[in-house]
Design a protein around this motif. Structure first.
Motif, mmCIF file in Angstrom:
data_model
loop_
_atom_site.group_PDB
_atom_site.id
_atom_site.type_symbol
_atom_site.label_atom_id
_atom_site.label_comp_id
_atom_site.label_asym_id
_atom_site.label_seq_id
_atom_site.Cartn_x
_atom_site.Cartn_y
_atom_site.Cartn_z
ATOM 1 N N ASP A 1 0.841 -1.194 0.000
ATOM 2 C CA ASP A 1 0.000 0.000 0.000
ATOM 3 C C ASP A 1 0.878 1.246 0.000
ATOM 4 O O ASP A 1 2.092 1.153 -0.212
ATOM 5 C CB ASP A 1 -0.961 0.002 1.198
ATOM 6 N N GLU A 2 0.250 2.406 0.248
ATOM 7 C CA GLU A 2 0.979 3.675 0.188
ATOM 8 C C GLU A 2 2.109 3.766 1.215
ATOM 9 O O GLU A 2 3.028 4.569 1.070
ATOM 10 C CB GLU A 2 0.013 4.854 0.407
ATOM 11 N N ALA A 3 2.050 2.931 2.244
ATOM 12 C CA ALA A 3 3.076 2.981 3.288
ATOM 13 C C ALA A 3 4.313 2.167 2.929
ATOM 14 O O ALA A 3 5.391 2.379 3.481
ATOM 15 C CB ALA A 3 2.501 2.480 4.609
ATOM 16 N N GLY A 4 4.168 1.233 2.022
ATOM 17 C CA GLY A 4 5.305 0.394 1.649
ATOM 18 C C GLY A 4 4.879 -1.036 1.390
ATOM 19 O O GLY A 4 3.708 -1.315 1.125
ATOM 20 N N ILE A 5 5.835 -1.946 1.469
ATOM 21 C CA ILE A 5 5.557 -3.377 1.308
ATOM 22 C C ILE A 5 5.804 -4.021 2.669
ATOM 23 O O ILE A 5 6.936 -4.024 3.168
ATOM 24 C CB ILE A 5 6.470 -4.012 0.241
ATOM 25 N N GLU A 6 4.765 -4.553 3.278
ATOM 26 C CA GLU A 6 4.850 -5.032 4.664
ATOM 27 C C GLU A 6 5.471 -6.426 4.737
ATOM 28 O O GLU A 6 4.817 -7.406 5.109
ATOM 29 C CB GLU A 6 3.461 -5.016 5.305
ATOM 30 N N VAL A 7 6.751 -6.498 4.397
ATOM 31 C CA VAL A 7 7.435 -7.793 4.367
ATOM 32 C C VAL A 7 7.636 -8.379 5.764
ATOM 33 O O VAL A 7 7.923 -9.573 5.906
ATOM 34 C CB VAL A 7 8.796 -7.677 3.642
ATOM 35 N N LEU A 8 7.480 -7.563 6.806
ATOM 36 C CA LEU A 8 7.645 -8.078 8.165
ATOM 37 C C LEU A 8 6.593 -9.127 8.511
ATOM 38 O O LEU A 8 6.728 -9.835 9.513
ATOM 39 C CB LEU A 8 7.591 -6.929 9.179
ATOM 40 N N GLN A 9 5.568 -9.246 7.686
ATOM 41 C CA GLN A 9 4.543 -10.259 7.932
ATOM 42 C C GLN A 9 4.946 -11.645 7.415
ATOM 43 O O GLN A 9 4.249 -12.624 7.653
ATOM 44 C CB GLN A 9 3.220 -9.830 7.290
ATOM 45 N N ILE A 10 6.061 -11.733 6.705
ATOM 46 C CA ILE A 10 6.521 -13.035 6.206
ATOM 47 C C ILE A 10 6.970 -13.896 7.382
ATOM 48 O O ILE A 10 7.696 -13.430 8.268
ATOM 49 C CB ILE A 10 7.683 -12.854 5.206
ATOM 50 N N ASP A 11 6.557 -15.137 7.393
ATOM 51 C CA ASP A 11 6.944 -16.078 8.451
ATOM 52 C C ASP A 11 8.323 -16.645 8.125
ATOM 53 O O ASP A 11 8.463 -17.505 7.253
ATOM 54 C CB ASP A 11 5.910 -17.203 8.554
ATOM 55 N N ILE A 12 9.343 -16.178 8.826
ATOM 56 C CA ILE A 12 10.717 -16.592 8.517
ATOM 57 C C ILE A 12 10.967 -18.060 8.828
ATOM 58 O O ILE A 12 11.943 -18.642 8.352
ATOM 59 C CB ILE A 12 11.743 -15.725 9.280
ATOM 60 N N ASN A 13 10.095 -18.672 9.619
ATOM 61 C CA ASN A 13 10.287 -20.083 9.973
ATOM 62 C C ASN A 13 9.888 -21.035 8.849
ATOM 63 O O ASN A 13 10.187 -22.226 8.905
ATOM 64 C CB ASN A 13 9.486 -20.420 11.235
ATOM 65 N N THR A 14 9.202 -20.507 7.851
ATOM 66 C CA THR A 14 8.733 -21.371 6.763
ATOM 67 C C THR A 14 9.398 -21.052 5.427
ATOM 68 O O THR A 14 9.102 -21.703 4.428
ATOM 69 C CB THR A 14 7.204 -21.232 6.594
ATOM 70 N N VAL A 15 10.296 -20.064 5.422
ATOM 71 C CA VAL A 15 10.915 -19.626 4.162
ATOM 72 C C VAL A 15 12.436 -19.775 4.259
ATOM 73 O O VAL A 15 13.050 -19.175 5.144
ATOM 74 C CB VAL A 15 10.564 -18.155 3.856
ATOM 75 N N PRO A 16 13.060 -20.554 3.378
ATOM 76 C CA PRO A 16 14.525 -20.642 3.376
ATOM 77 C C PRO A 16 15.152 -19.265 3.163
ATOM 78 O O PRO A 16 14.634 -18.445 2.396
ATOM 79 C CB PRO A 16 14.825 -21.572 2.192
#
Length: 278
Positions: free
Chosen positions: A202-217
């Motif tokens: 959205d206008e604030a940015g890309i909220e990548v902090l919502q990615i679950d790091i435990n499931t993504v290499p």
């Protein structure tokens, strides 16, 4: 501990006879007859040693890697995933072998004499087997924590960069255009990086902090974040004037880059900033 372990199995083998002193399997991938394979590993090491006048240290298979550490009487072999850090694996082998020589060989004898009188009962070295189990467990847990910390750091860094870009001084209509074009560009990426489906833009940015790091290499995470930065920079540059784009870079993005340059250098993100924003 995660199912994605680095260390799949270990063998401590008597070098001359190929007898299995201690063996451990930490993955279904190596749950075979550990006693049966020990002489084969010993013979392979001896063959390479004599045939090429070189010391065997690693053998790669299609999916795994065998790592050797040896002294005059013992072979310590570890089978690890191809993604495992080889330097770490060698350190663990050296450390464990030193532990065996220091604490398993009685003070009044030497390893050769001890093995000569040993009748093959592996329970004699149960304590060392437990030591190896603990060493492997501690490494796997620590390694997961380090990777998780690295992933979280990258998310924070890129989140700041995305927010900085979206602070570009332009009209709401043009910001909506940037978002619309980004959503179009994102569609092909979702097949490669399905975890981006859950990321709001959205206008604030890309909220990548919502990615679950435990499931993504980690390497998938880094690749996807780099691609997002490339696309957002491209779309923004094509949507606003050169002057507005340049002001955004120096007023908002570079302010953050200067403040946290050490972390950007650590994860090679500074290269991405230079490559895609300038």
């Amino acid at each position: 501990m995660s199912d994605k372990c680095s260390i799949l199995g270990v063998w401590l083998i008597e070098r001359g006879s190929g007898r299995n002193i201690v063996s451990r399997a930490y993955s279904e991938a190596v749950k075979l007859d550990m006693d049966l394979i020990a002489p084969f590993l010993s013979a392979t090491h001896t063959f390479i040693d004599k045939a090429s006048n070189e010391t065997l240290r690693t053998i790669d298979t299609e999916t795994n890697r065998y790592v050797w550490e040896a002294n005059e009487h013992l072979l310590f072999v570890m089978v690890v995933s191809r993604a495992a850090r080889l330097g770490h694996m060698r350190f663990l082998l050296e450390f464990a072998l030193e532990e065996f020589m220091t604490n398993q060989v009685p003070a009044d004898t030497d390893v050769a004499s001890m093995l000569k009188s040993w009748h093959g009962n592996q329970s004699k070295f149960k304590q060392f087997g437990n030591f190896v189990d603990e060493l492997v467990t501690q490494y796997e847990v620590t390694d997961e924590v380090l990777v998780a910390g690295k992933s979280m750091d990258c998310l924070e860094v890129y989140s700041h960069l995305f927010r900085g870009i979206m602070r570009v001084n332009t009209s709401p209509a043009k910001k909506k255009k940037i978002i619309s074009r980004m959503n179009t560009y994102l569609e092909p990426l979702l097949d490669r990086y399905p975890f981006l489906n859950s990321v709001p833009l959205d206008e604030a940015g890309i909220e990548v902090l919502q990615i679950d790091i435990n499931t993504v290499p980690y390497h998938h995470l880094r690749d996807s974040l780099e691609e997002l930065l490339r696309l957002l920079a491209k779309v923004t540059r094509e949507t606003v004037t050169s002057k507005v784009y340049r002001e955004m870079v120096f007023d908002h993005v570079m302010t953050y880059v200067k403040r946290d340059i050490k972390r950007l250098q650590t994860y090679a993100i500074l290269d991405d900033v230079v490559r895609y924003l300038f």
